[in-house]
Design an enzyme around this catalytic site. Sequence first.
Site, PDB file in Angstrom:
ATOM      1  CG  ASP A   1      -2.180   0.856   0.968  1.00 39.59           C
ATOM      2  OD1 ASP A   1      -3.251   0.267   0.714  1.00 39.59           O
ATOM      3  OD2 ASP A   1      -2.081   2.105   1.005  1.00 39.59           O
TER       4      ASP A   1
ATOM      5  CB  CYS B   1     -19.396  -0.656  -3.076  1.00 39.52           C
ATOM      6  SG  CYS B   1     -17.736  -1.156  -2.618  1.00 39.52           S
TER       7      CYS B   1
ATOM      8  CG  ASN C   1     -22.251  -3.083  -7.033  1.00 35.22           C
ATOM      9  OD1 ASN C   1     -22.505  -4.136  -6.476  1.00 35.22           O
ATOM     10  ND2 ASN C   1     -21.139  -2.415  -6.832  1.00 35.22           N
TER      11      ASN C   1
ATOM     12  CG  LEU D   1     -15.099  -8.246  -0.532  1.00 30.06           C
ATOM     13  CD1 LEU D   1     -15.499  -7.233   0.526  1.00 30.06           C
ATOM     14  CD2 LEU D   1     -13.682  -8.700  -0.285  1.00 30.06           C
TER      15      LEU D   1
ATOM     16  CG  LEU E   1     -37.965  -7.350  -1.626  1.00 28.16           C
ATOM     17  CD1 LEU E   1     -37.744  -6.661  -2.965  1.00 28.16           C
ATOM     18  CD2 LEU E   1     -38.889  -8.552  -1.809  1.00 28.16           C
TER      19      LEU E   1
HETATM   20  N1  LIG Z   1     -15.089  -2.353   0.068  1.00 29.47           N
HETATM   21  C1  LIG Z   1     -15.807  -3.273  -0.546  1.00 29.47           C
HETATM   22  O1  LIG Z   1     -16.677  -3.914   0.058  1.00 29.47           O
HETATM   23  C2  LIG Z   1     -15.572  -3.576  -2.001  1.00 29.47           C
HETATM   24  C3  LIG Z   1     -16.206  -4.717  -2.565  1.00 29.47           C
HETATM   25  C4  LIG Z   1     -16.009  -4.979  -3.911  1.00 29.47           C
HETATM   26  C5  LIG Z   1     -15.251  -4.120  -4.687  1.00 29.47           C
HETATM   27  N2  LIG Z   1     -14.692  -3.013  -4.125  1.00 29.47           N
HETATM   28  C6  LIG Z   1     -13.881  -2.140  -4.972  1.00 29.47           C
HETATM   29  O2  LIG Z   1     -12.538  -2.367  -4.606  1.00 29.47           O
HETATM   30  C7  LIG Z   1     -11.779  -1.166  -4.772  1.00 29.47           C
HETATM   31  C8  LIG Z   1     -11.104  -0.823  -3.469  1.00 29.47           C
HETATM   32  O3  LIG Z   1     -12.110  -0.559  -2.523  1.00 29.47           O
HETATM   33  P1  LIG Z   1     -11.795  -0.462  -0.962  1.00 29.47           P
HETATM   34  O4  LIG Z   1     -13.112  -0.363  -0.288  1.00 29.47           O
HETATM   35  O5  LIG Z   1     -10.856  -1.525  -0.576  1.00 29.47           O
HETATM   36  O6  LIG Z   1     -11.045   0.959  -0.924  1.00 29.47           O
HETATM   37  P2  LIG Z   1     -10.083   1.534   0.221  1.00 29.47           P
HETATM   38  O7  LIG Z   1     -10.096   2.992   0.046  1.00 29.47           O
HETATM   39  O8  LIG Z   1     -10.457   0.934   1.533  1.00 29.47           O
HETATM   40  O9  LIG Z   1      -8.649   0.958  -0.149  1.00 29.47           O
HETATM   41  C9  LIG Z   1      -7.883   1.391  -1.235  1.00 29.47           C
HETATM   42  C10 LIG Z   1      -6.427   1.288  -0.841  1.00 29.47           C
HETATM   43  O10 LIG Z   1      -5.614   1.556  -1.984  1.00 29.47           O
HETATM   44  C11 LIG Z   1      -4.488   2.291  -1.538  1.00 29.47           C
HETATM   45  N3  LIG Z   1      -3.880   2.980  -2.685  1.00 29.47           N
HETATM   46  C12 LIG Z   1      -4.405   3.998  -3.413  1.00 29.47           C
HETATM   47  N4  LIG Z   1      -3.568   4.331  -4.396  1.00 29.47           N
HETATM   48  C13 LIG Z   1      -2.514   3.495  -4.305  1.00 29.47           C
HETATM   49  C14 LIG Z   1      -1.325   3.338  -5.059  1.00 29.47           C
HETATM   50  N5  LIG Z   1      -1.070   4.090  -6.132  1.00 29.47           N
HETATM   51  N6  LIG Z   1      -0.445   2.376  -4.689  1.00 29.47           N
HETATM   52  C15 LIG Z   1      -0.698   1.598  -3.610  1.00 29.47           C
HETATM   53  N7  LIG Z   1      -1.789   1.704  -2.866  1.00 29.47           N
HETATM   54  C16 LIG Z   1      -2.697   2.646  -3.207  1.00 29.47           C
HETATM   55  C17 LIG Z   1      -5.030   3.225  -0.474  1.00 29.47           C
HETATM   56  O11 LIG Z   1      -4.015   3.714   0.378  1.00 29.47           O
HETATM   57  C18 LIG Z   1      -6.019   2.300   0.232  1.00 29.47           C
HETATM   58  O12 LIG Z   1      -5.417   1.617   1.315  1.00 29.47           O
HETATM   59  C19 LIG Z   1     -12.766  -0.123  -5.264  1.00 29.47           C
HETATM   60  O13 LIG Z   1     -12.747  -0.097  -6.668  1.00 29.47           O
HETATM   61  C20 LIG Z   1     -14.103  -0.657  -4.772  1.00 29.47           C
HETATM   62  O14 LIG Z   1     -15.170  -0.175  -5.528  1.00 29.47           O
HETATM   63  C21 LIG Z   1     -14.805  -2.735  -2.784  1.00 29.47           C
END
Ligand SMILES: NC(=O)c1ccc[n+]([C@@H]2O[C@H](COP(=O)([O-])OP(=O)(O)OC[C@H]3O[C@@H](n4cnc5c(N)ncnc54)[C@H](O)[C@@H]3O)[C@@H](O)[C@H]2O)c1
Length: 472
Positions: free
Chosen positions: A64, A297, A245, A187, A287
């Site tokens: 990260d 999301c 979604n 998830l 529902l």
């Molecule tokens: N949270 C969920 O339940 C969920 C479920 C399915 C899909 N998603 C998708 O997954 C993706 C991530 O969601 P999230 O909820 O985990 O987001 P989040 O903001 O919790 O995590 C994103 C992470 O990426 C890191 N990051 C950003 N730019 C970076 C870079 N250049 N290099 C390294 N690290 C970097 C950030 O520091 C952060 O820790 C999104 O596209 C979201 O829509 C999320």
Amino acid sequence: MGGTCIVLNTSVSGRHSLAVPRQRPRGDGASGSPMRLAIIGIGYLGLTHAVCMADLGHEVIGLDADAAKVASAAGGVAPFFEPGLEPLLQKNLDAGRLTFTTSYAEAGAFADVHFLCVGTPQAPDGSADVSHVHAAADALAPHLAGPCLVVGKSTVPVGTARNLLARIQAAAPAGQQVEVAWNPEFLREGTAIRDSLSPDRLVFGVTSEQSTELLRQVYAAPLADGTPGLVMDLETAELVKVSANAFLATKVSFINAMAEVCEKVGADVVRLAEALACDERIGGRYLAPGLGFGGGCLPKDIRAFSSAATGLGIESVAELLSTVEAINLNRRSRVVELAREAVGGTLAGTRVAVLGLAFKPGSDDVRDSPSLHVCGLLSREAAVVTVHDPVAMKNAARLQPDLRYADSVSEAAADADVVLHLTEWPDYRVIDPVMLGAVVAQRNMIDARCALDDELWRSAGWSFRGLGRPRN
Ligand SMILES: NC(=O)c1ccc[n+]([C@@H]2O[C@H](COP(=O)([O-])OP(=O)(O)OC[C@H]3O[C@@H](n4cnc5c(N)ncnc54)[C@H](O)[C@@H]3O)[C@@H](O)[C@H]2O)c1
């Protein structure tokens, strides 16, 4: 891939018998052929994915850009609340299968498969901001070593994966063999571990057989357990996630639109939803009537899809999704309206107790939380808002420091003129209305999640209103 969709095991269609024999028991990491995986971005999605992949026996490095997150995860502390995540994190750190870094050079040299799990937040115009995906790919590409696969898991607008393939191939070392695949994630926060280890389906958007084979090895265990593995082109894989979604958000807003109708005619949306759910063509999941959807999301993803549809000239999709969002937001203002009615017309100076801040139970996530939005609307009308949540108060306090934060339900409700039930934590379902009745100034309960026993509350002397439910 053309337009075909292959099913990787027999559980879906029986057409392709490619089920993978289980290589090793989960979590022992000892037998079989573990793969070396890098997980770029260890937020909600990435950290869960990293921990679960390590638990399947793979060697995993999590990366990260946020050094504090990396240090926290490396020390066995998840930077967010997710049931079951921390023990599994610690187990796999102890087993030596999971490490963390901020170094792209280290991740590039380590892994054969790189998962991109960085955020795709909403841009000011509503579209998805894919700059983090681009930045991560740009930082990783020069460090790729040996034939490898970069797999996107973030939720992105259709077309992102194919652009990324060109971008990574241009920035990778000369002669480097690299492919891109898309493996969207489904998830849900609160049940993220179970959803990751036993998903409903695995979607593989690929451009070659080698990519399919690598993904099949990564997910050998769930595929052997019967999880359907669906192989398709990159664009379709990207669309599976955003359309799933959009469908779920539409289903939630549909029942909440019916709640609006129920309120007008004196019907009960809870009984209506129960009856609809018995129809197997409709089903009961997503529902549940109430305060609607929120979180990191669904809201941003439907806005991004709407924006992409407008860009493609498909106004019908954009209009559908903006109606879905309008219905969702209506429920929030309706709760404020009910609170106003309960206290006699004006909220200024009244004491409002709010139960629940997380966007859903089982999570400390307050991104686009319906409850926090309602708190903001109440504060704007000069109500004195005292809030409680079992796990989300710290995150909420960062966004709305002016609310009063209480350590218990009774403390939040002390001298309240109205109590709002806004996130359906199990603990709130079992609140004793007699006990709470003794601490409030007025016995007004508004159940915005249709989760409390209305008869129980009324019999304890409360004036009880539920969204979409009759007055008494
Ligand atoms: N949270 C969920 O339940 C969920 C479920 C399915 C899909 N998603 C998708 O997954 C993706 C991530 O969601 P999230 O909820 O985990 O987001 P989040 O903001 O919790 O995590 C994103 C992470 O990426 C890191 N990051 C950003 N730019 C970076 C870079 N250049 N290099 C390294 N690290 C970097 C950030 O520091 C952060 O820790 C999104 O596209 C979201 O829509 C999320």
